[in-house]
Design an enzyme around this catalytic site. Sequence first.
Site, PDB file in Angstrom:
ATOM      1  N   HIS A 231     -14.227  -1.730  -0.555  1.00 42.46           N
ATOM      2  CA  HIS A 231     -13.565  -1.256   0.669  1.00 42.46           C
ATOM      3  C   HIS A 231     -13.670   0.266   0.701  1.00 42.46           C
ATOM      4  CE1 HIS A 231     -11.023  -1.644   4.197  1.00 42.46           C
ATOM      5  NE2 HIS A 231     -10.520  -0.497   3.805  1.00 42.46           N
ATOM      6  N   ALA A 232     -14.197   0.804   1.798  1.00 43.26           N
ATOM      7  CA  ALA A 232     -14.495   2.240   1.875  1.00 43.26           C
ATOM      8  C   ALA A 232     -13.217   3.070   1.756  1.00 43.26           C
ATOM      9  CB  ALA A 232     -15.186   2.545   3.199  1.00 43.26           C
TER      10      ALA A 232
ATOM     11  N   HIS B  99     -15.604   7.945   9.804  1.00 46.69           N
ATOM     12  CA  HIS B  99     -14.174   7.750   9.560  1.00 46.69           C
ATOM     13  C   HIS B  99     -13.799   8.325   8.194  1.00 46.69           C
ATOM     14  CE1 HIS B  99     -10.225   5.748   9.488  1.00 46.69           C
ATOM     15  NE2 HIS B  99     -10.495   5.593   8.202  1.00 46.69           N
TER      16      HIS B  99
ATOM     17  N   HIS C 184     -11.551  11.963   6.726  1.00 45.06           N
ATOM     18  CA  HIS C 184     -10.536  12.177   5.674  1.00 45.06           C
ATOM     19  C   HIS C 184     -10.939  13.382   4.806  1.00 45.06           C
ATOM     20  CE1 HIS C 184      -8.197   8.581   6.411  1.00 45.06           C
ATOM     21  NE2 HIS C 184      -9.217   7.777   6.226  1.00 45.06           N
TER      22      HIS C 184
ATOM     23  N   GLU D 248      -5.978   9.000   9.674  1.00 49.36           N
ATOM     24  CA  GLU D 248      -6.906   7.923  10.076  1.00 49.36           C
ATOM     25  C   GLU D 248      -7.651   8.265  11.366  1.00 49.36           C
ATOM     26  OE1 GLU D 248      -5.931   6.154   6.659  1.00 49.36           O
ATOM     27  OE2 GLU D 248      -7.628   5.816   7.993  1.00 49.36           O
TER      28      GLU D 248
ATOM     29  N   HIS E  36      -5.891  -4.482   2.673  1.00 48.69           N
ATOM     30  CA  HIS E  36      -4.747  -3.572   2.620  1.00 48.69           C
ATOM     31  C   HIS E  36      -3.498  -4.210   2.025  1.00 48.69           C
ATOM     32  CE1 HIS E  36      -7.652  -1.904   5.272  1.00 48.69           C
ATOM     33  NE2 HIS E  36      -7.049  -0.759   5.259  1.00 48.69           N
TER      34      HIS E  36
ATOM     35  N   TYR F 154      -3.096   2.794  11.284  1.00 48.72           N
ATOM     36  CA  TYR F 154      -4.299   2.573  12.077  1.00 48.72           C
ATOM     37  C   TYR F 154      -3.946   2.311  13.534  1.00 48.72           C
ATOM     38  CZ  TYR F 154      -6.197   2.079   7.409  1.00 48.72           C
ATOM     39  OH  TYR F 154      -6.533   2.301   6.084  1.00 48.72           O
TER      40      TYR F 154
HETATM   41  C1  LIG Z   1      -8.980  -0.206  10.278  1.00 47.58           C
HETATM   42  C2  LIG Z   1      -9.019  -0.182   8.767  1.00 47.58           C
HETATM   43  N1  LIG Z   1      -9.781   0.957   8.349  1.00 47.58           N
HETATM   44  C3  LIG Z   1      -9.876   1.343   7.035  1.00 47.58           C
HETATM   45  O1  LIG Z   1      -9.347   0.624   6.143  1.00 47.58           O
HETATM   46  O2  LIG Z   1     -10.505   2.396   6.797  1.00 47.58           O
HETATM   47  C4  LIG Z   1      -9.645  -1.456   8.233  1.00 47.58           C
HETATM   48  O3  LIG Z   1     -10.777  -1.436   7.831  1.00 47.58           O
HETATM   49  O4  LIG Z   1      -8.944  -2.474   8.263  1.00 47.58           O
HETATM   50 ZN   LIG Z   2      -9.083   5.688   6.692  1.00 43.54          ZN
END
Ligand SMILES: C[C@H](NC(=O)O)C(=O)O
Ligand SMILES: [Zn+2]
Length: 588
Positions: free
Chosen positions: A318-319, A348, A352, A376, A478, A488
Amino acid sequence: LITDENEAWAFVNRVNDESQEVYFKSIQASWNYNTNLTDHNSQLSVEAKLVEAAFEKEVAANASRFNWTAFQNETLKRIFKKASDIGSASLPEDRLTKLKVIESELERLYSSAQLCDDDSTCNNLDPGLTRILAESRDYDKLLWAWFGWRNVSGRKMRNLYKEFVNISNEAARANGYADTGEYWRSWYDMDNLREECQKLYEQLKPLYLNLHAYVKRKLIDKYGEDKFPSTGQIPAHLLGNMWAQSWGNLYSDLLQPFKNKPSVDVTEALKEQNYTAQKMFEVSEEFFTSLGLIPMPEEFWNHSMIVKPDDGRDVVCHASAWDFLNQKDFRIKQCTDITMSDLITTHHEMGHIQYYLQYKNLPVVFRRGANPGFHEAVGDVMSLSVSTPKHLKEIGLLEEVVDDEESDINFLLSQALKKIAFLPFGYLIDQWRWSVFNGETSPEDYNKKWWDLRCKYQGVSPPVQRTEDDFDPGAKYHIPGNTPYIRYFVSYVIQFQFHQALCEAANQTGPLYKCDIYNSHVAGNKLSDMLSLGSSKPWAVAMEKVTGNTTMDAGAIIEYFQPLITWLEKQNEGMDIQWDEACPTDLP
Ligand SMILES: C[C@H](NC(=O)O)C(=O)O
Ligand SMILES: [Zn+2]
């Protein structure tokens, strides 16, 4: 109690220097674990977090020797307030250890989960299952991936998560909050965050309902009416995304309104032009520097992880963007796929990093977003310019741009599939989590509550019956990653306010959705004036710096999408665009 503010400044400055060392070691250990999910690295990361917590506890104890609430200097008072609010560090060591071990386990469960098919081909979420959900148009194949992912991820987390909730709430209560949800909401410095978000959601609901109705009709054409529940929701596995949170992957073949116009999805062009992750990152950086913003430092290019390692290591794909709090090391960790979606994600994450760079000389306690939604929003503001057909043509990703009404609707619909489709999802994740933290939702209702919210707000339903043996929240990064989510939803509203203000600053006079602030140093300066504040001022001050207003406001996103709203309303004329609040009950 000490009242001398000069002595207080001396204390603050000493602690600030020490904290940079402590945080660097802890973040470094966490980076090592995230980029190589082994027992050994997990242990080192937990140990470093215990050292960090002990340090924060000591600082808070020393800070309490000062009569800081009575200080005259606002900034000094704000520093003491933040240094005193230490989160889970307030737990006894054995409970904190348990919490950090659980968090580490949840992260690893999610990131190393893989789904194997009958001829033993195994896929992680990234890139395998993500690609299937994005590209397959086979109902059963999509169901296999959707159902299988939830079996190998969320289903294994239920008990760990239950324990996590309990210990996390212990920490919140030790700091004077009712529960973890209240602690998380405190970062917005508002006593009405829930009400404000609900108001924004209600304002944007009509647009979402019209988009949902249009997409549902197209999906019924593709998969057949019998695949859709009589309650009116869309089955969750048909929307091109593992969580139905972004529908852009359906655009090219299923949803583009006017077929005879050039597509705006540049995934093919990226592949034809042999784009690499490195090239995507350089294109993103060039947009930021065109505004006069700060380029990525040497360490960023040398130490980031921008592609999934192929040496068999398990990593958190996950980025994410990392600030090592030593004013030198800033990194992105991303398993970049060569797609338009990942080009947007790259911007995105780099947003950050830009924020980190802009506030890196502030006291450590101020090296945060004005509120989490601001952090965000930065990168996404850049993407609102980059994703315009005009800009994509300028950087060679689109051959031709046709400037007419139908092409505008094509573009606005593709943007709505990311920005409008997301809104109910962004809104409901923490509705679920806040209700879990405050006890409204008990463990035996975890999954029921999750789907009640998904069916009600998102108009999305499970394709097969779900039970309390499942734990579908755990299938979304998350939740096991313990990253709050309302940020978000806030970002998707305020990023359009920022876009509107920066477009004005850049003398872009056309419709908002055509604006591209590329090369505007005036816009760049306005943005960096806000970013460099970090969290040193209340977020309303930061908001005013950019937009001249002090509140979150849906006016900008509505202005941006206005032509599409009109078009969708015409498309849906005379049709029922609602769905039942409740989930279907007759599921296979
Ligand atoms: C919107 C959210 N963005 C993130 O985590 O960078 C996601 O991917 O669920
Ligand atoms: Zn982010």
